[in-house]
Design a protein around this motif. Structure first.
Motif, mmCIF file in Angstrom:
data_model
loop_
_atom_site.group_PDB
_atom_site.id
_atom_site.type_symbol
_atom_site.label_atom_id
_atom_site.label_comp_id
_atom_site.label_asym_id
_atom_site.label_seq_id
_atom_site.Cartn_x
_atom_site.Cartn_y
_atom_site.Cartn_z
ATOM 1 N N GLN A 175 3.509 6.754 -9.193
ATOM 2 C CA GLN A 175 3.765 5.675 -10.145
ATOM 3 C C GLN A 175 2.518 4.826 -10.379
ATOM 4 O OE1 GLN A 175 7.110 3.455 -8.717
ATOM 5 N NE2 GLN A 175 8.451 5.254 -8.616
ATOM 6 N N ALA A 176 1.769 4.557 -9.300
ATOM 7 C CA ALA A 176 0.544 3.769 -9.451
ATOM 8 C C ALA A 176 -0.474 4.500 -10.300
ATOM 9 C CB ALA A 176 -0.033 3.451 -8.071
ATOM 10 N N ARG A 177 -0.585 5.813 -10.117
ATOM 11 C CA ARG A 177 -1.522 6.584 -10.946
ATOM 12 C C ARG A 177 -1.078 6.605 -12.409
ATOM 13 N NH1 ARG A 177 -1.672 9.840 -6.191
ATOM 14 N NH2 ARG A 177 0.000 11.167 -7.015
ATOM 15 N N THR A 178 0.239 6.655 -12.618
ATOM 16 C CA THR A 178 0.757 6.633 -13.981
ATOM 17 C C THR A 178 0.413 5.322 -14.682
ATOM 18 O OG1 THR A 178 2.581 8.070 -13.331
ATOM 19 C CG2 THR A 178 2.852 6.834 -15.377
ATOM 20 N N LEU A 179 0.382 4.239 -13.908
ATOM 21 C CA LEU A 179 0.061 2.927 -14.466
ATOM 22 C C LEU A 179 -1.436 2.692 -14.609
ATOM 23 C CD1 LEU A 179 2.705 0.790 -12.548
ATOM 24 C CD2 LEU A 179 2.765 1.489 -14.956
ATOM 25 N N GLY A 180 -2.236 3.689 -14.262
ATOM 26 C CA GLY A 180 -3.670 3.602 -14.500
ATOM 27 C C GLY A 180 -4.517 3.290 -13.289
ATOM 28 N N ALA A 181 -3.937 3.233 -12.098
ATOM 29 C CA ALA A 181 -4.707 2.944 -10.889
ATOM 30 C C ALA A 181 -5.530 4.170 -10.496
ATOM 31 C CB ALA A 181 -3.789 2.542 -9.747
ATOM 32 N N GLY A 182 -6.772 3.926 -10.093
ATOM 33 C CA GLY A 182 -7.632 5.006 -9.636
ATOM 34 C C GLY A 182 -7.332 5.400 -8.200
ATOM 35 N N PRO A 183 -7.960 6.458 -7.718
ATOM 36 C CA PRO A 183 -7.684 6.930 -6.354
ATOM 37 C C PRO A 183 -7.940 5.866 -5.285
ATOM 38 C CG PRO A 183 -8.919 8.574 -7.583
ATOM 39 C CD PRO A 183 -8.894 7.344 -8.427
ATOM 40 N N LEU A 184 -9.055 5.135 -5.400
ATOM 41 C CA LEU A 184 -9.363 4.107 -4.404
ATOM 42 C C LEU A 184 -8.342 2.979 -4.456
ATOM 43 C CD1 LEU A 184 -11.272 3.082 -2.217
ATOM 44 C CD2 LEU A 184 -12.636 1.996 -4.010
ATOM 45 N N ARG A 185 -7.951 2.566 -5.672
ATOM 46 C CA ARG A 185 -6.954 1.495 -5.815
ATOM 47 C C ARG A 185 -5.609 1.937 -5.239
ATOM 48 N NH1 ARG A 185 -6.222 -2.645 -9.646
ATOM 49 N NH2 ARG A 185 -4.530 -3.978 -8.876
ATOM 50 N N VAL A 186 -5.242 3.168 -5.486
ATOM 51 C CA VAL A 186 -3.981 3.692 -4.942
ATOM 52 C C VAL A 186 -4.027 3.694 -3.416
ATOM 53 C CG1 VAL A 186 -2.524 5.742 -4.763
ATOM 54 C CG2 VAL A 186 -3.456 5.056 -6.976
ATOM 55 N N PHE A 187 -5.156 4.139 -2.874
ATOM 56 C CA PHE A 187 -5.283 4.215 -1.409
ATOM 57 C C PHE A 187 -5.194 2.838 -0.766
ATOM 58 C CE2 PHE A 187 -8.012 4.307 2.396
ATOM 59 C CZ PHE A 187 -7.298 5.231 3.144
ATOM 60 N N SER A 189 -4.080 -0.107 -2.201
ATOM 61 C CA SER A 189 -2.948 -0.948 -2.591
ATOM 62 C C SER A 189 -1.587 -0.335 -2.276
ATOM 63 C CB SER A 189 -3.006 -1.262 -4.094
ATOM 64 O OG SER A 189 -4.226 -1.905 -4.427
ATOM 65 N N VAL A 190 -1.526 0.992 -2.136
ATOM 66 C CA VAL A 190 -0.235 1.643 -1.924
ATOM 67 C C VAL A 190 -0.187 2.354 -0.571
ATOM 68 C CG1 VAL A 190 1.405 3.342 -2.814
ATOM 69 C CG2 VAL A 190 0.079 1.943 -4.404
ATOM 70 N N THR A 191 -1.156 3.241 -0.342
ATOM 71 C CA THR A 191 -1.090 4.063 0.861
ATOM 72 C C THR A 191 -1.248 3.236 2.127
ATOM 73 O OG1 THR A 191 -2.087 5.875 -0.418
ATOM 74 C CG2 THR A 191 -2.007 6.111 1.972
ATOM 75 N N ILE A 192 -2.322 2.443 2.198
ATOM 76 C CA ILE A 192 -2.583 1.668 3.414
ATOM 77 C C ILE A 192 -1.460 0.688 3.733
ATOM 78 C CG2 ILE A 192 -4.130 -0.033 4.447
ATOM 79 C CD1 ILE A 192 -5.184 2.763 4.583
ATOM 80 N N PRO A 193 -0.968 -0.127 2.775
ATOM 81 C CA PRO A 193 0.163 -1.013 3.111
ATOM 82 C C PRO A 193 1.422 -0.260 3.556
ATOM 83 C CG PRO A 193 -0.866 -1.736 1.081
ATOM 84 C CD PRO A 193 -1.459 -0.403 1.404
ATOM 85 N N SER A 194 1.634 0.955 3.017
ATOM 86 C CA SER A 194 2.830 1.710 3.383
ATOM 87 C C SER A 194 2.761 2.252 4.797
ATOM 88 C CB SER A 194 3.054 2.858 2.390
ATOM 89 O OG SER A 194 3.221 2.373 1.074
ATOM 90 N N ILE A 195 1.565 2.621 5.255
ATOM 91 C CA ILE A 195 1.447 3.193 6.594
ATOM 92 C C ILE A 195 0.893 2.180 7.594
ATOM 93 C CG2 ILE A 195 1.097 5.500 5.650
ATOM 94 C CD1 ILE A 195 -1.853 5.233 6.339
ATOM 95 N N ALA A 196 0.776 0.914 7.174
ATOM 96 C CA ALA A 196 0.205 -0.110 8.047
ATOM 97 C C ALA A 196 0.934 -0.235 9.385
ATOM 98 C CB ALA A 196 0.171 -1.452 7.335
ATOM 99 N N PRO A 197 2.273 -0.172 9.438
ATOM 100 C CA PRO A 197 2.925 -0.246 10.761
ATOM 101 C C PRO A 197 2.494 0.861 11.713
ATOM 102 C CG PRO A 197 4.518 -0.627 9.016
ATOM 103 C CD PRO A 197 3.246 -0.186 8.348
#
Length: 200
Positions: A175-187, A189-197
């Protein structure tokens, strides 16, 4: 008069008992640290004295002397710990993501090679690394020490993060890529917060 519910008396007796066991476990775990701190600030402490007879900072002043090299050693330790942590995450994140979210041919073999350093006894692994590093000129260098520490650390990083990625939904990344986020932004803003625990 309302009768006591079944098991009410048992619950009242087990709660203090459980609290007492927790207190005993706490003191049993804290006792070695208390003894260590007392020794660190004592000068003479002989049996059967309960507390040291003389208090002193002599041990600390001797350790802090320049000839012992405490502060350079501490700086080296912190630097190596940060370096090994960053490198292990840089290598372990992609490997853990692949192992946790993908099924591919040779997956079990890959898991075996990742776990091999912690399945083999530490002595032969250490001796083998010392021989290899001596031949490569890495013995006693920052890079050599970091690589030697990375060998046992990396399997635990991959195993821990692979368990996190097994329950990870990458639909948010799509979804983030669909909204125009690049690979670094996705990593970031999305990946790191999701796996932070799992990272903590």
């Amino acid at each position: 008069m309302t009768p006591n519910p079944p098991g009410g008396a048992l619950a009242r007796t087990t709660k203090p008992r459980g609290l007492g066991i927790l207190i005993l476990l706490f003191f049993a775990a804290a006792a070695p640290f208390v003894a260590f701190m007392l020794n660190a600030f004592s000068f003479r402490w002989f049996y059967p004295q309960l507390v040291p007879a003389e208090w002193s900072l002599r041990a600390w002043t001797r350790i802090a002397a320049p000839r012992f090299g405490l502060f350079p050693a501490l700086a080296n330790s912190i630097g190596l710990a940060l370096l090994v942590t960053l490198v292990s995450l840089a290598i372990g994140l992609p490997a853990a993501r692949a192992l946790g979210m993908r099924e591919f041919k040779g997956k079990r073999l890959a898991e075996f090679f990742i776990l091999a350093p912690i399945m083999v006894p530490a002595l032969p692994v250490g001796m083998g690394l010392s021989v290899i590093f001596a031949r490569l000129g890495l013995a006693g260098t920052w890079l050599g020490v970091a690589l030697a520490q990375l060998v046992p650390v990396l399997p635990y990083v991959v195993l821990t993060l692979a368990a996190v990625f097994r329950g990870y939904d990458d639909a948010l990344e799509a979804q983030a890529r669909t909204l125009g986020a690049g690979p670094l932004r996705v990593f970031l803003s999305v990946t790191i917060p999701s796996i932070a625990p799992g990272l903590s």
